[in-house]
Design a protein around this motif. Structure first.
Motif, PDB file in Angstrom:
ATOM      1  N   SER A 264       0.857  -1.186   0.000  1.00 37.63           N
ATOM      2  CA  SER A 264       0.000   0.000   0.000  1.00 37.63           C
ATOM      3  C   SER A 264       0.890   1.232   0.000  1.00 37.63           C
ATOM      4  O   SER A 264       2.103   1.140   0.221  1.00 37.63           O
ATOM      5  N   GLY A 265       0.267   2.378  -0.248  1.00 43.91           N
ATOM      6  CA  GLY A 265       1.005   3.631  -0.182  1.00 43.91           C
ATOM      7  C   GLY A 265       1.389   4.217  -1.518  1.00 43.91           C
ATOM      8  O   GLY A 265       1.907   5.338  -1.575  1.00 43.91           O
ATOM      9  N   GLY A 266       1.137   3.511  -2.596  1.00 41.92           N
ATOM     10  CA  GLY A 266       1.449   4.066  -3.902  1.00 41.92           C
ATOM     11  C   GLY A 266       0.495   5.196  -4.256  1.00 41.92           C
ATOM     12  O   GLY A 266      -0.509   5.411  -3.588  1.00 41.92           O
ATOM     13  N   GLY A 267       0.849   5.917  -5.315  1.00 39.13           N
ATOM     14  CA  GLY A 267      -0.022   7.004  -5.741  1.00 39.13           C
ATOM     15  C   GLY A 267       0.696   7.923  -6.680  1.00 39.13           C
ATOM     16  O   GLY A 267       1.722   7.574  -7.270  1.00 39.13           O
ATOM     17  N   LEU A 268       0.153   9.114  -6.816  1.00 39.24           N
ATOM     18  CA  LEU A 268       0.706  10.116  -7.713  1.00 39.24           C
ATOM     19  C   LEU A 268       1.466  11.158  -6.901  1.00 39.24           C
ATOM     20  O   LEU A 268       0.951  11.690  -5.919  1.00 39.24           O
ATOM     21  N   VAL A 269       2.690  11.437  -7.316  1.00 38.18           N
ATOM     22  CA  VAL A 269       3.513  12.417  -6.616  1.00 38.18           C
ATOM     23  C   VAL A 269       4.293  13.224  -7.635  1.00 38.18           C
ATOM     24  O   VAL A 269       4.621  12.727  -8.716  1.00 38.18           O
TER      25      VAL A 269
ATOM     26  N   ALA B  69       8.784  -0.941 -14.368  1.00 35.88           N
ATOM     27  CA  ALA B  69       8.253   0.192 -15.116  1.00 35.88           C
ATOM     28  C   ALA B  69       7.669  -0.309 -16.428  1.00 35.88           C
ATOM     29  O   ALA B  69       8.049  -1.380 -16.913  1.00 35.88           O
ATOM     30  N   PRO B  70       6.767   0.438 -17.032  1.00 36.87           N
ATOM     31  CA  PRO B  70       6.152   0.021 -18.302  1.00 36.87           C
ATOM     32  C   PRO B  70       7.209  -0.258 -19.366  1.00 36.87           C
ATOM     33  O   PRO B  70       8.096   0.575 -19.596  1.00 36.87           O
TER      34      PRO B  70
ATOM     35  N   ALA C  76       6.687   3.305 -11.506  1.00 39.07           N
ATOM     36  CA  ALA C  76       6.688   1.849 -11.668  1.00 39.07           C
ATOM     37  C   ALA C  76       5.671   1.234 -10.717  1.00 39.07           C
ATOM     38  O   ALA C  76       5.127   1.919  -9.847  1.00 39.07           O
ATOM     39  N   VAL C  77       5.456  -0.061 -10.918  1.00 39.24           N
ATOM     40  CA  VAL C  77       4.725  -0.847  -9.931  1.00 39.24           C
ATOM     41  C   VAL C  77       5.761  -1.426  -8.970  1.00 39.24           C
ATOM     42  O   VAL C  77       6.695  -2.104  -9.391  1.00 39.24           O
ATOM     43  N   TYR C  78       5.562  -1.143  -7.695  1.00 40.91           N
ATOM     44  CA  TYR C  78       6.506  -1.596  -6.675  1.00 40.91           C
ATOM     45  C   TYR C  78       5.913  -2.797  -5.946  1.00 40.91           C
ATOM     46  O   TYR C  78       4.779  -2.742  -5.467  1.00 40.91           O
ATOM     47  N   SER C  79       6.715  -3.848  -5.852  1.00 43.07           N
ATOM     48  CA  SER C  79       6.258  -5.083  -5.208  1.00 43.07           C
ATOM     49  C   SER C  79       7.206  -5.474  -4.089  1.00 43.07           C
ATOM     50  O   SER C  79       8.422  -5.297  -4.209  1.00 43.07           O
TER      51      SER C  79
ATOM     52  N   ARG D 288       1.268  -8.291  -4.876  1.00 38.73           N
ATOM     53  CA  ARG D 288       0.708  -7.922  -6.186  1.00 38.73           C
ATOM     54  C   ARG D 288       1.246  -6.585  -6.677  1.00 38.73           C
ATOM     55  O   ARG D 288       1.179  -6.285  -7.867  1.00 38.73           O
ATOM     56  N   GLY D 289       1.738  -5.780  -5.778  1.00 41.29           N
ATOM     57  CA  GLY D 289       2.324  -4.526  -6.184  1.00 41.29           C
ATOM     58  C   GLY D 289       1.423  -3.325  -5.966  1.00 41.29           C
ATOM     59  O   GLY D 289       0.206  -3.449  -5.862  1.00 41.29           O
ATOM     60  N   THR D 290       2.045  -2.160  -5.922  1.00 36.83           N
ATOM     61  CA  THR D 290       1.325  -0.900  -5.804  1.00 36.83           C
ATOM     62  C   THR D 290       1.933   0.077  -6.803  1.00 36.83           C
ATOM     63  O   THR D 290       3.154   0.166  -6.947  1.00 36.83           O
ATOM     64  N   GLN D 291       1.064   0.799  -7.500  1.00 36.30           N
ATOM     65  CA  GLN D 291       1.520   1.703  -8.559  1.00 36.30           C
ATOM     66  C   GLN D 291       1.977   3.025  -7.962  1.00 36.30           C
ATOM     67  O   GLN D 291       1.277   3.630  -7.144  1.00 36.30           O
ATOM     68  N   GLU D 292       3.144   3.444  -8.407  1.00 35.86           N
ATOM     69  CA  GLU D 292       3.629   4.766  -8.037  1.00 35.86           C
ATOM     70  C   GLU D 292       3.909   5.518  -9.323  1.00 35.86           C
ATOM     71  O   GLU D 292       4.605   5.019 -10.213  1.00 35.86           O
TER      72      GLU D 292
END
Length: 119
Positions: free
Chosen positions: A7-12, A40-41, A92-95, A111-115
């Motif tokens: 948890s904790g991912g988001g837009l920054v 990363a994509p 990236a997606v951080y796992s 499963r990862g969280t998107q940042e």
């Protein structure tokens, strides 16, 4: 297997900070080697930071350059990744991953969280 929930991912914005959390469903959390990976994509998954059973044993990828700090709170069965001075390349997606005692490889993956870092 250990269940890991990030948890904790988001837009920054560029230059900002973010803290990721990884909740582990295991009673012997302190005995697991833990790590963060990211993908990363269009790129391959890469190691970000690792934490040994000893709280002082940490390892970071070269691109971290002192900007990230990995840690764990054994009372909460939670691992953290504090990230500062974020740049566009950190999107990236951080796992989080866990390596069970006596195992040579990582045995559980979240499963990862998107940042996403924006300019």
């Amino acid at each position: 297997q250990v269940r890991l929930v990030e948890s904790g991912g988001g837009l920054v914005e560029t230059g900002g900070s973010l803290r990721l959390s990884c909740q582990a469903s295991v009673l012997t959390f302190a005995s697991y080697v833990m790590a963060w990976f990211r993908q990363a994509p269009g790129k391959e998954r890469e190691f970000v930071a690792g934490l040994g059973m000893s709280h002082t044993a940490t390892k970071y990828a070269d691109f971290v350059e002192g900007r990230f700090t990995i840690s764990r709170d054994v009372r909460k069965n939670t691992m953290y990744l504090q990230m500062t001075s974020l740049n566009l390349g950190d999107t990236a997606v951080y796992s989080c991953v866990a390596q069970a005692p006596s195992q040579a490889t990582y045995t559980s993956w979240g499963r990862g969280t998107q940042e996403t870092v924006s300019s």
